[in-house]
Every structure is written in structure tokens, then in C-alpha cells.
Design a protein around this motif. Structure first.
Motif: not given
Length: 747
Positions: A353-366
Motif C-alpha cells: 500500500t505504501r508503494r501505491q501511496l507514493k505513486d498517488a502522492e507524486s501525482e497529487a503533488r503534480r
């Protein structure tokens, strides 16, 4: 009952809660002691920061006033006399009034700027003109500051002076209003011009501008000028007698003085030698009663916490058993170590789940960044959410935004994935600077946010980026053409992201077509508008394509682009020229040519090539290819003279003649009335307006590029005399031909 209290689980819960309470008590005790002893210092420190911000605002405000005075001195017309009859030239007066109005409107705390001369009983303000005596009798009334005072004051040799705020009676539309105004008077020891300038400053607006409310309650702020006279004070009792004598003030540092119940903090301005004094209460009152109250609160909290621990231990016994069962263990003994085995089982799922959240966080920052640079504002609640989300985009106090644009050299090559390109850029930039964020924008545009601690770091960064991108174009991104534009330096605030994005985008749009560097500095953009667009040749281009003369049409396209390249126009200007030429020749396409949306598809392909072009040669080639396709579907040239192409070309070739309405109507073989109606409907303006614009366009070129006199240029462009030419030129451009020539003398 004995078994219940000896249960290992309940003892563990009680001891755990008791340990937490003990740690909280010890930490709260130290916080309590430190806060009580140092609370005044911390509040005073925060006040000091707020005061320094106010001082910077005051310096910026006085700098704006000084710049306004110098700008007014720099206005023309040291003499208002007409060169012809020696009387006051009202054109000069109104021109100066407009300039003063523009300057005053740019600073919100300026009430008015007044300009007057020794030799005239005339005062010029942003709102109009009047005699100097009427201005201070009927608009700004004061017992001391009248016409006699100011004329006497200006006769002496004085330095720049800011006078303390005084109550003026200011005339409004229906009554008198009392307003406290400060007066800034320019120095006349060294005369810059013959003008005398008085700036009226709204004291309330100035205090609002510098955010006076940021100080702690009970504090006051005093401003002294270079002669140590009080200019502004927020303290009704600003008696400084004895205070200035008791402090040794080093101009290169700050100073403080404690006297009676107040502390006086002295600050020296970096701009104009003004001294700023912050008067704050020395200590809080009744601090002993606060200490006793806090001790009682802590003692009560300890007793209540112990009782609460006992109750919670009993209350949590059963839920803990259920937790252990849910994790797959046995509840016997309620040993918390058994929970560990259940927690370990969840770690693998958590890691995924952490890996998925990291990708989601990157997209959220964008997403946060793209919303921050959107030209349309979100509501205030959404803005607060963005503020909390963007706070860690950069760590530095300042930042620059870099726009990176890539274009695949060989369209047949397999392009890298977007995330791969972003990773290459991020890795390369992090080697040069650790505070970096990279986002994908669109159309192979990438945005890099680079944080920095000092403004001087930007120059070093530019050198590193030029070396970096020269290497990227030959190594990791060798399949791409790479351009980058670096914005100006901004403070790391949410509102500045939009400005930085626009600045970097301008660097790409306004780059010169002959630019060789791969990294553009947005601060050094040279804006110019010396585009070459020959209307007569463009009309010939349309005719050539209509008659199938593709070779001649290609020569016109190449000649137009070569000329603009020699003038080193901006990239987006070259794109606009190509689009305009495309739409111009598209008019001659036969109506049947758009079957199956063929012309629509051609236009879309052309516009896409223009937007992605890296240099003007690609733009030129895209237009030539479109012209080839259009030539196959062009309709034959109309033989009827009453058509827009013939009329515009005839006017362009004969504008220097007496092209009366009757004459041009006879040329196109129709009546003047019908021709006038047809021309207005077809071209959107009447015939005379169009003819004047064509003539004046050629006149502007002659004024810039020839040494002919004004009268000769007027005759060459179709005007009967120089007076008519001058009047018409001024009507359309707001200035006379001679003034236009002076403005463009160095081009």
C-alpha cells in the motif's frame, strides 16, 4: 476478583498508561517552566520579526515615493511655455497630468502628487489643474501649509523632507472631510528640473500598507527622519526626551534601551538614514498569579490522570482481548507480545500500500502544482487546502521554475515513456541541486521547481544548467531536441508559482528564432516587434497558388521567413506569421475541397507542427507543405474587380495617390454608395479609416528608416500637406510624427 486484578493484560494496560502519564508530566513540567520564564522573550522575538517586516515595508514605501519624485522630475517640459506665442501650452500640461495620474494610481497610500513652477500660478495634479493658492484653499486646507508657505519653502535650499502627519480639511463632492496627511517634499539643493513636487501621503493608508496590526498589543512604532525629527508615531505620547540621549546608536547595528516600564528598540534604515523605534512593554503583569494557577492545574491533572488510568485499564481489558482474537492470537493472559505476530502479518500488505501511496502522492503533488499555476482562481477554502499540500514542494526560501520542452528528432523512433523522461530529468537535476521537484505538464513539456536559499544562487544554477543540458542532449536524451527556460527568482509562496510558470513560459515563447543556447534566462528576454509581413506579397502568394504557380509562392514564403529570421523575431511571432499566411491563402480554397473534412484535418496537422516546432525552418517547411496541398484545391482567381483581394492590393499599390471614394468606386466599376456599403461590410471598417491605416503604416516605416522631412513623408504617403498628415498621425497614434521619430531614433 483476585484473578481479575492479577490478570497480566490489565496490569500491562495500567502500567503502560501510568508510564505515559509520567512522561507527559515530566515533559509538561519542563515546558511549563520554560514557557513561564521565557514567554515574554518569545513574544518579544515574534514582535521583533514583525517590526523588521514593517521596517522593510516602510523602506519600500519611502523608496516608492522617492522613485515617484524622480519619475516626475524626469518628465519632459521643464518649461510650459509654447514655442510659438510664449503662453502656457495646455497640451504639455495635460500630458504631464496624465503621467502624474498614472504614477499616483500605482501607489495606494499616495493621496495626491502636486507639481508647480516658480514662474506660473499653476498646480498640476493627477485630477486636474488649478492655481496653487486655490488648491490649498479649496481642496487641501491647512492653517500653515498654504501657497505662501510652499513658495517660501521652495526658495530655500532644502534636502528631501518628510513632514509629520497633519489634519487637513480635504474637499469632497459635497462637504469637507478631515484627513491626516503626511507631506513629502523633494530636495532642491541639486536641481534635477524646474519642477517643485509635493507628495501628500494618507497616513492611515500607509499604516495599513505596512501592516501595523502585526505588533503585539501595547506596542507602538515611531519613525524619525535623518534629522531625528518625529515623522510618524502610533503612540499618542511619543515623548522621546532623554531617550535618544541615553542610547549609543551605531548606524551599522541595532540598539535597545530599557526605561521605566518600556523597552525601546532602535533600527537604522538601509535606504534613507531614517531611524525606526519600537516601543514595547517591558514585562507582563501579574505573572506570579499565573504561575500559581498553572501549578494547581498540573496537580489536579496528575490526580485525575491516575484515576483515569485505573478506569481505562478496566475498560480496555475486554477490547484488547478482541483485538488479539482479530489478529489470530489467543486471549489468554492478554500478553501484548501476541499482538506483534498479528502486526507482522499486516506489514507486507502495508508495504504494498505504501508503494501505491507514493505513486498517488507524486501525482497529487503534480495536481496541486497545476492547480496553483492555473490562471483561474479557486475559492478560498480550496486555496487553504492547496497551501497545506504544497508546503513541502521546495524547502528553500526562494525558488526558480524551469520549463523543459522536448521534441523527438526522428518521428520514427520509439519515444521514451513520460515517467522515464521525468526520472532522467529529476536524477540529472538532483546531481546539481538537491532541492528539486519535476512534474510533467503536457505536450512533452516538463516543469522543474528548484529551491534555493540565497538570491545569488540563481546565477550559479544557470551556469550549471547550461552545462547539464548540453550533456543531456548528447547522452540520456540524445533522441530529443531539448530547450529549457528558467524563470525569474521568486519567494517560495503559493501565489508566486503562477508568476514563475508564466515567466518560464514567456522564455520559451519569446526566445529569438536564432537562439543557440539550450537554456534561456527569462530575465534577459529582449522584447521586440520588428516583424516583417508584406501584405502585397502575401496577396501575390494567394494569386500564385490560385494559378498553380507553386514555385513563385514558395519563394515568397522563404523570403518572408528569411527576412524575419534576419530581424531575429520571437519564436511565437514567427508562428503567428505562419498561421496568418496559412489562413490568408486558405481563403482561396474551392468550397468543394473540404469534403470529408480534408481542409479541417490539414489545418489541425499544420497547427500541431507549428506548436511543436523548435526553429523557424520547421515552421517554414510546415507552411510550404500546407501551401502545396492548398494549391491543388484553390479556386481560380476572380475576374470581378469587386472582391477583397483586388481592392486591398489596389489600395496597397496606389495609397500615395488621391484615392477618393468616387475614384476607387469607378475603378471597381460600381457606385460610390454601394462600394462604401460593400467595403464596410467586407473589411469591418469604413474606407477612409482603412486608407489612413495603410498610409500611416508606410509613414511609420519612413519615419524610422529614412531622413525625409515630415512634409515629404506626408506627400509620399498621399496627404496633401504636412498639417493634414500630422493631425491624422496624432489622431491614430496619440503622438506627433516628429515625436514618433525621436522615440525610434536608435532602433
Amino acid at each position: 476478583m483476585k484473578r481479575f486484578f492479577t490478570n497480566l493484560g490489565i496490569v500491562q494496560i495500567f502500567c503502560s498508561l501510568l508510564l505515559v502519564i509520567g512522561i507527559m508530566y515530566v515533559s509538561n513540567y519542563f515546558v511549563y517552566r520554560n514557557s513561564i520564564s521565557g514567554i515574554y522573550d518569545k513574544v518579544a522575538q515574534n514582535n521583533n520579526l514583525a517590526v523588521k517586516t514593517m521596517i522593510q515595508s516602510f523602506d519600500d514605501s519611502f523608496r516608492s515615493i522617492n522613485n515617484m519624485i524622480h519619475s516626475i522630475h524626469g518628465l519632459p517640459y521643464d518649461s510650459l511655455e509654447s514655442e510659438e506665442d510664449g503662453r502656457i501650452d495646455m497640451v504639455k500640461v495635460y500630458t504631464m497630468q496624465d503621467s502624474i495620474a498614472a504614477l499616483v494610481s500605482s501607489v495606494d497610500f499616495i493621496e495626491e502628487a502636486i507639481v508647480f513652477y516658480d514662474d506660473y500660478d499653476l498646480a498640476i495634479t493627477s485630477l486636474g489643474t488649478s492655481s496653487l493658492s486655490d488648491l490649498f484653499q479649496r481642496k487641501y486646507k491647512h492653517d500653515l501649509y498654504n501657497e505662501t508657505y510652499w513658495r517660501t519653502y521652495m526658495k530655500g535650499k532644502n534636502a528631501f523632507k518628510v513632514l509629520p502627519g497633519q489634519d487637513f480639511k480635504v474637499a469632497t463632492a459635497s462637504s469637507w472631510q478631515r484627513k491626516k496627511l503626511m507631506v513629502a517634499v523633494d530636495g532642491n539643493k541639486i536641481r534635477i528640473s524646474n519642477k517643485h513636487i509635493i507628495i501628500l501621503i494618507d497616513e492611515a493608508a500607509l499604516l495599513k500598507h505596512v501592516n501595523q496590526k502585526a505588533m503585539i498589543p501595547g506596542a507602538s512604532f515611531i519613525v524619525l527622519d535623518q534629522d531625528r525629527s518625529v515623522v510618524l508615531s502610533t503612540d499618542a505620547n511619543s515623548d522621546l526626551s532623554g531617550v535618544l540621549d541615553e542610547v549609543y546608536f551605531n548606524p551599522a547595528s541595532e540598539a535597545s534601551l530599557t526605561k521605566e516600564d518600556y523597552q525601546y528598540h532602535f533600527y537604522k534604515s538601509d535606504f534613507n538614514d531614517f531611524v525606526y523605534i519600537n516601543k514595547v512593554p517591558y514585562q507582563f503583569q501579574n505573572i506570579d498569579s499565573v504561575i500559581k494557577a498553572n501549578e494547581m492545574i498540573m496537580l489536579t491533572a496528575i490526580i485525575c490522570a491516575i484515576l483515569l488510568s485505573v478506569l481505562l485499564s478496566i475498560y480496555l481489558n475486554r477490547p484488547v482481548k478482541k483485538i488479539i482474537r482479530q489478529l489470530g492470537g489467543t486471549s489468554r493472559g492478554n500478553d501484548f507480545r501476541k499482538i506483534l505476530s498479528g502486526v507482522v502479518k499486516m506489514q507486507m500488505e502495508i508495504e504494498s500500500t505504501r508503494r501505491q501511496l507514493k505513486d498517488a502522492e507524486s501525482e497529487a503533488r503534480r495536481s496541486v502544482f497545476l492547480q496553483a499555476v492555473d490562471e483561474y482562481a479557486f475559492d478560498s477554502q480550496h486555496g487553504l487546502q492547496l497551501q497545506s499540500s504544497y508546503s513541502d514542494l521546495v524547502r528553500g526560501k526562494y525558488f526558480v521554475l524551469m520549463m523543459v520542452h522536448l521534441d523527438l528528432r526522428d518521428k520514427g523512433q520509439t519515444p521514451l515513456p513520460i515517467e522515464g523522461i521525468a526520472a532522467v530529468l529529476h536524477t540529472a537535476l538532483q546531481k546539481e541541486h538537491d532541492d528539486v521537484q519535476v512534474f510533467y505538464d503536457k505536450n512533452l513539456h516538463f516543469v522543474a521547481l528548484i529551491g534555493m536559499g540565497q538570491p545569488g544562487d540563481r546565477a550559479i544554477l544557470l551556469k550549471d544548467l547550461k552545462r547539464l543540458f548540453a550533456g543531456l542532449g548528447q547522452e540520456s536524451l540524445s533522441a530529443y531536441s531539448v530547450w529549457a527556460s528558467v524563470s525569474e527568482l521568486y519567494a517560495a509562496e503559493l501565489k508566486n508559482y503562477k508568476l514563475a510558470y508564466r515567466s518560464a513560459m514567456n522564455g520559451l515563447l519569446y526566445r529569438a528564432v536564432n537562439e543557440t543556447s539550450h537554456v534561456l534566462d527569462a530575465e534577459k528576454i529582449h522584447y521586440g516587434w520588428s516583424m516583417y509581413f508584406p501584405f502585397d506579397k502575401i496577396e501575390k502568394l494567394s494569386n500564385y497558388l490560385s494559378n498553380g504557380k507553386l514555385h513563385e509562392g514558395r519563394e515568397i514564403i522563404s523570403e518572408t521567413f528569411r527576412e524575419n529570421a534576419s530581424r531575429n523575431v520571437h519564436q511565437h511571432q514567427m508562428a503567428h506569421i505562419a498561421k496568418t499566411m496559412f489562413l490568408y491563402i486558405l481563403r482561396h480554397v474551392h468550397p468543394n475541397a473540404n469534403q470529408d473534412d480534408e481542409m479541417y484535418k490539414l489545418e489541425q496537422r499544420f497547427l500541431q507542427k507549428i506548436d511543436c516546432a523548435h526553429d523557424y525552418l520547421e515552421i517554414e517547411q510546415a507552411l510550404i507543405e500546407a501551401a502545396k496541398h492548398i494549391a491543388k484545391h484553390s479556386k481560380p482567381e476572380e475576374t470581378n474587380k469587386l472582391n477583397p483581394g483586388f481592392i486591398s492590393q489596389y489600395i496597397e499599390l496606389h495609397y500615395m495617390e488621391n484615392l477618393y471614394l468616387d475614384h476607387i468606386a469607378e475603378i471597381v466599376e460600381t457606385s460610390p454608395k454601394y462600394f462604401s456599403s460593400y467595403f464596410k461590410k467586407t473589411f469591418g471598417i469604413n474606407y477612409v479609416e482603412y486608407l489612413n491605416k495603410v498610409r500611416l503604416s508606410h509613414a511609420k516605416e519612413l519615419l524610422k528608416d529614412s531622413t525625409l522631412s515630415i512634409g515629404e513623408i506626408g506627400e509620399k504617403t498621399g496627404y496633401l500637406n504636412s498639417s493634414t498628415f500630422t493631425t491624422t498621425f496624432k489622431k491614430y497614434y496619440g503622438i506627433s510624427p516628429s515625436e514618433f521619430r525621436k522615440q525610434h531614433a536608435n532602433e
